[in-house]
Design a protein around this motif. Sequence first.
Motif, mmCIF file in Angstrom:
data_model
loop_
_atom_site.group_PDB
_atom_site.id
_atom_site.type_symbol
_atom_site.label_atom_id
_atom_site.label_comp_id
_atom_site.label_asym_id
_atom_site.label_seq_id
_atom_site.Cartn_x
_atom_site.Cartn_y
_atom_site.Cartn_z
ATOM 1 N N ALA A 1 0.819 -1.222 0.000
ATOM 2 C CA ALA A 1 0.000 0.000 0.000
ATOM 3 C C ALA A 1 0.849 1.267 0.000
ATOM 4 O O ALA A 1 0.516 2.241 -0.687
ATOM 5 N N PHE A 2 1.958 1.284 0.771
ATOM 6 C CA PHE A 2 2.820 2.470 0.790
ATOM 7 C C PHE A 2 3.411 2.731 -0.602
ATOM 8 O O PHE A 2 3.449 3.869 -1.065
ATOM 9 N N GLU A 3 3.873 1.680 -1.235
ATOM 10 C CA GLU A 3 4.467 1.827 -2.565
ATOM 11 C C GLU A 3 3.418 2.338 -3.556
ATOM 12 O O GLU A 3 3.701 3.214 -4.377
ATOM 13 N N TYR A 4 2.208 1.808 -3.472
ATOM 14 C CA TYR A 4 1.123 2.261 -4.344
ATOM 15 C C TYR A 4 0.855 3.759 -4.138
ATOM 16 O O TYR A 4 0.752 4.521 -5.102
ATOM 17 N N ILE A 5 0.738 4.179 -2.879
ATOM 18 C CA ILE A 5 0.469 5.590 -2.570
ATOM 19 C C ILE A 5 1.590 6.479 -3.092
ATOM 20 O O ILE A 5 1.344 7.521 -3.702
ATOM 21 N N ARG A 6 2.836 6.058 -2.871
ATOM 22 C CA ARG A 6 3.976 6.857 -3.358
ATOM 23 C C ARG A 6 3.971 6.970 -4.874
ATOM 24 O O ARG A 6 4.204 8.044 -5.427
ATOM 25 N N ASN A 7 3.701 5.874 -5.565
ATOM 26 C CA ASN A 7 3.750 5.878 -7.031
ATOM 27 C C ASN A 7 2.544 6.563 -7.662
ATOM 28 O O ASN A 7 2.699 7.367 -8.574
ATOM 29 N N TYR A 8 1.353 6.262 -7.202
ATOM 30 C CA TYR A 8 0.147 6.769 -7.845
ATOM 31 C C TYR A 8 -0.144 8.220 -7.487
ATOM 32 O O TYR A 8 -0.480 9.021 -8.352
#
Length: 66
Positions: A3-10
Amino acid sequence: MDAFEYIRNYYKVPAEYGAIILFRGNPHRIVGAEDAYLVVNPLGSETRMRLHPTWVETQTVNLPSS
């Protein structure tokens, strides 16, 4: 992808566990991420809240030393 990676990327938000953010003018600590939401605690509270990354006013905060 977590989820953290998704938030950072998106959302292009530098979200990471333990970071201090501002929401409605008050500091909150990021304590997790679920789906596309940050899980935060208002500083000094055990209450957990889910915030959408676009609701955050300031991504990282430097608090004054006490």
